[in-house]
Write an enzyme that holds these catalytic residues in place. Structure first.
Site, PDB file in Angstrom:
ATOM      1  N   THR A 220      44.828  47.334  39.283  1.00  0.00           N
ATOM      2  CA  THR A 220      46.156  45.671  39.428  1.00  0.00           C
ATOM      3  C   THR A 220      47.046  45.928  38.182  1.00  0.00           C
ATOM      4  O   THR A 220      47.479  44.768  38.534  1.00  0.00           O
ATOM      5  CB  THR A 220      45.351  43.883  39.439  1.00  0.00           C
ATOM      6  OG1 THR A 220      44.389  43.942  38.022  1.00  0.00           O
ATOM      7  CG2 THR A 220      44.595  43.784  40.314  1.00  0.00           C
TER       8      THR A 220
ATOM      9  N   ILE B 260      50.388  41.547  39.356  1.00  0.00           N
ATOM     10  CA  ILE B 260      50.012  40.213  40.812  1.00  0.00           C
ATOM     11  C   ILE B 260      48.245  40.716  40.657  1.00  0.00           C
ATOM     12  O   ILE B 260      48.309  41.063  42.173  1.00  0.00           O
ATOM     13  CB  ILE B 260      51.081  40.562  41.518  1.00  0.00           C
ATOM     14  CG1 ILE B 260      50.973  41.910  42.561  1.00  0.00           C
ATOM     15  CG2 ILE B 260      52.274  40.315  41.323  1.00  0.00           C
ATOM     16  CD1 ILE B 260      51.806  42.009  43.504  1.00  0.00           C
ATOM     17  N   HIS B 261      47.922  40.221  40.024  1.00  0.00           N
ATOM     18  CA  HIS B 261      46.332  40.677  39.219  1.00  0.00           C
ATOM     19  C   HIS B 261      46.123  39.866  40.757  1.00  0.00           C
ATOM     20  O   HIS B 261      45.145  40.882  41.514  1.00  0.00           O
ATOM     21  CB  HIS B 261      46.023  40.337  38.570  1.00  0.00           C
ATOM     22  CG  HIS B 261      46.301  40.296  37.258  1.00  0.00           C
ATOM     23  ND1 HIS B 261      45.206  41.886  37.296  1.00  0.00           N
ATOM     24  CD2 HIS B 261      46.252  40.002  36.255  1.00  0.00           C
ATOM     25  CE1 HIS B 261      46.082  42.279  36.194  1.00  0.00           C
ATOM     26  NE2 HIS B 261      46.708  41.334  35.329  1.00  0.00           N
ATOM     27  N   ASP B 262      46.023  38.260  41.452  1.00  0.00           N
ATOM     28  CA  ASP B 262      44.750  38.162  41.978  1.00  0.00           C
ATOM     29  C   ASP B 262      45.501  37.762  43.414  1.00  0.00           C
ATOM     30  O   ASP B 262      45.150  38.284  44.432  1.00  0.00           O
ATOM     31  CB  ASP B 262      44.859  36.881  41.967  1.00  0.00           C
ATOM     32  CG  ASP B 262      44.275  36.357  40.694  1.00  0.00           C
ATOM     33  OD1 ASP B 262      43.498  36.983  40.478  1.00  0.00           O
ATOM     34  OD2 ASP B 262      44.345  34.716  40.650  1.00  0.00           O
TER      35      ASP B 262
END
Length: 337
Positions: free
Chosen positions: A200, A246-248
């Site tokens: 991520t 944009i981790h999630d």
């Protein structure tokens, strides 16, 4: 000639709705091939109650008040609760103006909701889990057969080959409830993807993606613009970059598009001992076979690489579609094809 109807994938989002959780909600709501069946909240970035109201407010802004939102676990299984106001603001949404006249479900918990839906749609339901894994662990306790009822789960969490962010060894979602993560990683799912900081932190929005989102006048686009500005403000201080990863959303995208990732089938254990390394995600990555002991539980798909161009294009397409009227965008466009 009759038009071909593409079956939509039934997804439950389990989240602690802060800034990048919101981007995940926007992205999923823009996918014509996704039926967002329900949202469950969990402690983490904010309280579980605050997170539920944040999710409901975001869905209302996107014209999706039909998606049920249920309050989940208010605390971890075996440690005190902690929140992340430093990153996500006091309300989890960076104090952006948003209509908060919303209602959330109070007739069941998020874990109970997940079990009910899994039994209703055996072998069809998928989970995107982008907060601490307490709700998923509780659901496993309610329904031990949950892994066979669920088609797949994608988790944003962990740091197997890179440093953590909550501590030098532990990523935040895992650190917020290590015992829950340990239960989830050892459950033996049909498919379990782990999208950790290993991948991520390679998903920083670039000038092209930022410009594309800034040019949107849709409800989803306007909301994403505000969220990205707030998230980038934190990363400009923490990392010295005027952007954000944009981790999630990465976890959601890899569930829908596994071809965008590279994976290793590793058995992942979570450090549960009190001390410096609590919450670390540990995989036996030794290459040799002879003499190597059997893993303590089935391996999961640990993402170790990404097709970043394809993933970011897919993300922008989902944001572009969110909140638009039906028929304004083709299915291929919304998938970034």
């Amino acid at each position: 000639m009759a038009e071909t109807v593409t079956a939509r994938r039934r997804i439950v989002l389990d989240c602690d709705t802060g800034l990048d959780d919101t981007l995940t909600l926007i992205f999923l709501s823009g996918r014509p091939d996704v039926e967002l069946v329900a949202v469950g909240s969990v402690h983490g970035n904010v309280s579980a109650v605050q997170g539920a109201h944040n999710s409901a407010a975001v869905l209302k802004a996107l014209g999706r008040p039909d998606v049920p939102v249920t309050v989940g676990a208010r605390r971890p299984l075996a440690q005190p609760v902690q929140y992340s106001a430093r990153v996500h603001g006091s309300d989890g949404l960076g104090e952006i103006p948003i209509d908060r006249e919303v209602r959330v479900r109070s007739d069941s918990s998020a874990a109970e909701q997940l079990v009910q839906l899994a039994r209703r749609y055996p072998g069809e339901l998928e989970i995107v889990a982008v907060g601490p894994l307490t709700n998923i662990a509780l659901a496993l306790m309610i329904e031990p057969d949950l892994p066979s009822l669920i088609a797949g789960i994608s988790v944003m969490g962990g740091a197997v080959t890179v440093p953590g962010n909550n501590t030098p060894w532990a990523e935040s979602n895992i650190a917020h409830d290590p015992e829950a993560a340990s239960l989830v990683f050892s459950a033996g799912w049909r498919r379990c993807v782990l999208a950790g900081l290993d991948v991520t932190l390679t998903t920083w929005l670039r000038p092209a993606e930022l410009a594309a989102i800034d040019g949107l006048a849709t409800p989803g686009g306007r909301l994403a613009q505000q969220i990205i500005r707030r998230f980038s403000a934190y990363f400009s201080v923490a990392y010295g970059r005027q952007s954000c990863p944009i981790h999630d959303p990465t976890a959601a995208i890899l569930l829908l598009h596994p071809e965008y990732g590279q994976y290793q089938p590793w058995s992942v254990q979570v450090e549960l001992a009190r001390g410096l390394t609590r919450g670390a995600t540990l995989a036996d990555r030794r290459p040799f076979v002879a003499g190597k002991p059997e893993p303590p539980h089935p391996p999961i798909e640990v993402a170790t690489g990404l097709n970043v161009d394809a993933l970011l294009e897919c993300f922008v397409a989902g944001i572009r579609a969110a909140g638009t009227a039906p028929g304004q965008q083709t299915e291929k466009e919304a998938r970034g094809e």
